[in-house]
Design a protein around this motif. Structure first.
Motif, short mmCIF file in Angstrom:
data_model
loop_
_atom_site.label_atom_id
_atom_site.label_comp_id
_atom_site.label_asym_id
_atom_site.label_seq_id
_atom_site.Cartn_x
_atom_site.Cartn_y
_atom_site.Cartn_z
N THR A 1 30.00 150.69 90.42
CA THR A 1 28.87 150.56 89.50
C THR A 1 27.60 150.18 90.25
OG1 THR A 1 29.40 148.26 89.02
CG2 THR A 1 30.32 149.92 87.54
N THR A 2 26.49 150.53 89.64
CA THR A 2 25.16 150.20 90.13
C THR A 2 24.44 149.49 88.99
OG1 THR A 2 25.15 152.18 91.50
CG2 THR A 2 23.01 151.19 91.03
N ALA A 3 23.72 148.45 89.32
CA ALA A 3 22.99 147.70 88.29
C ALA A 3 21.77 148.48 87.81
CB ALA A 3 22.55 146.34 88.85
N VAL A 4 21.47 148.31 86.54
CA VAL A 4 20.27 148.87 85.94
C VAL A 4 19.27 147.72 85.78
CG1 VAL A 4 19.28 149.97 83.90
CG2 VAL A 4 21.54 150.66 84.72
N SER A 5 18.04 147.95 86.24
CA SER A 5 16.99 146.93 86.12
C SER A 5 15.76 147.55 85.48
CB SER A 5 16.64 146.39 87.51
OG SER A 5 15.60 145.46 87.43
N ASN A 6 15.33 146.98 84.36
CA ASN A 6 14.17 147.50 83.63
C ASN A 6 14.31 148.99 83.31
OD1 ASN A 6 12.81 145.00 83.63
ND2 ASN A 6 12.12 145.39 85.73
N GLY A 7 15.53 149.41 82.98
CA GLY A 7 15.77 150.80 82.60
C GLY A 7 15.86 151.77 83.75
N SER A 8 15.94 151.28 85.00
CA SER A 8 16.01 152.16 86.16
C SER A 8 17.14 151.74 87.11
CB SER A 8 14.70 152.12 86.95
OG SER A 8 13.65 152.65 86.21
N PHE A 9 17.60 152.70 87.87
CA PHE A 9 18.52 152.40 88.96
C PHE A 9 18.20 153.37 90.10
CE2 PHE A 9 20.70 155.57 86.42
CZ PHE A 9 21.38 156.38 87.32
N THR A 10 18.47 152.91 91.32
CA THR A 10 18.22 153.72 92.51
C THR A 10 19.52 153.85 93.29
OG1 THR A 10 15.93 152.96 92.62
CG2 THR A 10 16.84 153.93 94.62
N VAL A 11 19.82 155.06 93.70
CA VAL A 11 21.03 155.33 94.48
C VAL A 11 20.69 156.24 95.65
CG1 VAL A 11 22.61 155.09 92.52
CG2 VAL A 11 21.62 157.31 93.04
N THR A 12 21.58 156.26 96.60
CA THR A 12 21.47 157.21 97.71
C THR A 12 22.41 158.36 97.42
OG1 THR A 12 20.90 155.49 99.29
CG2 THR A 12 21.77 157.55 100.19
N LEU A 13 21.83 159.56 97.34
CA LEU A 13 22.63 160.77 97.18
C LEU A 13 22.96 161.27 98.59
CD1 LEU A 13 20.38 162.56 94.51
CD2 LEU A 13 22.41 161.14 94.09
N PRO A 14 24.23 161.21 99.00
CA PRO A 14 24.56 161.67 100.35
C PRO A 14 24.18 163.13 100.56
CG PRO A 14 26.38 160.44 99.40
CD PRO A 14 25.39 160.70 98.29
N ALA A 15 24.00 163.50 101.81
CA ALA A 15 23.70 164.90 102.13
C ALA A 15 24.81 165.80 101.61
CB ALA A 15 23.58 165.06 103.64
N ARG A 16 24.42 166.97 101.13
CA ARG A 16 25.36 167.98 100.64
C ARG A 16 26.45 167.37 99.78
NH1 ARG A 16 24.44 170.14 106.16
NH2 ARG A 16 23.05 171.91 105.87
N SER A 17 26.02 166.81 98.67
CA SER A 17 26.96 166.13 97.78
C SER A 17 26.58 166.34 96.32
CB SER A 17 26.97 164.63 98.07
OG SER A 17 25.76 164.04 97.64
N MET A 18 27.48 165.91 95.48
CA MET A 18 27.24 165.95 94.04
C MET A 18 27.69 164.60 93.48
SD MET A 18 28.29 169.09 91.74
CE MET A 18 27.81 169.23 90.05
N MET A 19 26.85 164.02 92.61
CA MET A 19 27.19 162.75 92.01
C MET A 19 26.96 162.80 90.51
SD MET A 19 25.94 159.78 94.64
CE MET A 19 26.97 158.52 93.86
N THR A 20 27.82 162.10 89.79
CA THR A 20 27.65 161.95 88.35
C THR A 20 27.56 160.47 88.04
OG1 THR A 20 28.86 163.97 87.84
CG2 THR A 20 28.73 162.34 86.10
N PHE A 21 26.63 160.15 87.13
CA PHE A 21 26.38 158.78 86.71
C PHE A 21 26.60 158.70 85.21
CE2 PHE A 21 23.69 160.01 90.23
CZ PHE A 21 24.04 159.06 91.18
N VAL A 22 27.38 157.71 84.79
CA VAL A 22 27.66 157.53 83.37
C VAL A 22 27.13 156.17 82.95
CG1 VAL A 22 29.45 157.37 81.58
CG2 VAL A 22 29.71 158.99 83.47
N ILE A 23 26.25 156.20 81.97
CA ILE A 23 25.64 154.99 81.44
C ILE A 23 26.15 154.81 80.02
CG2 ILE A 23 23.47 153.82 80.91
CD1 ILE A 23 23.29 156.85 83.07
N ARG A 24 26.78 153.68 79.74
CA ARG A 24 27.32 153.41 78.40
C ARG A 24 26.56 152.31 77.74
NH1 ARG A 24 31.88 156.51 78.39
NH2 ARG A 24 33.05 156.55 80.29
#
Length: 163
Positions: A140-163
């Motif tokens: 998990t990644t914390a959400v702060s003030n409605g935003s979050f920042t992540v590193t998308l690795p090179a040549r990759s695909m990521m999915t984020f689920v916010i509940r």
């Protein structure tokens, strides 16, 4: 409905980063062409989402970022479709969740900020597919003030689920 073999029906579905093209293709179908559904006709084929031995292929792993997390009844919502060079993003809402799918086709990692409206929970769960991993939980990644920042690795695909 039309039939498409993307990127083709001759290469192995486990070639990487070619399988990442499937993620971009689904993104473009959903965002640019405003598809309501993306259906892969032959599931179990050497070039399909499932190999002949019944195991998920790399193409299948990229498709899973949509199929596993964007469920029936979800609707696509506005998102910046190309926030950076070689990065493609789409977002969906349904069932009390927001799902963000990001494809980084670039040769370098990208630090990407996501700002959510009307659905920011306290944290975001994420999953990654790249050359060595298939839809692997990244915690998990914390959400702060409605935003979050992540590193998308090179040549990759990521999915984020916010509940």
């Amino acid at each position: 409905m039309t039939e498409v073999y993307y990127p083709n029906s001759t290469d192995s579905a486990d070639l990487w980063p070619q399988a990442l093209d499937v993620g971009e293709h689904i993104h473009r179908a959903m965002v640019d062409a405003e598809f309501q559904a993306y259906i892969w006709w032959y599931i179990r084929r050497s070039y399909g989402p499932m190999r002949e031995d019944g195991k998920i292929s790399k193409r299948g792993a990229t498709m899973a970022h949509f199929a596993r997390f964007v469920r029936p009844g979800y609707v696509r919502v506005e998102a910046t479709a190309k926030p950076a060079s070689d990065v493609y993003v789409s977002a969906y809402r349904g069932g009390g969740s927001t799902v963000v799918v990001a494809v980084n086709k670039g040769a370098a990692a990208v630090s990407q900020q996501f700002t959510l409206s009307n659905s920011a929970g306290p944290s975001v769960s994420s999953w990654l597919t790249d050359a060595s991993r298939n839809v692997v939980s990244q915690g998990t990644t914390a959400v702060s003030n409605g935003s979050f920042t992540v590193t998308l690795p090179a040549r990759s695909m990521m999915t984020f689920v916010i509940r």
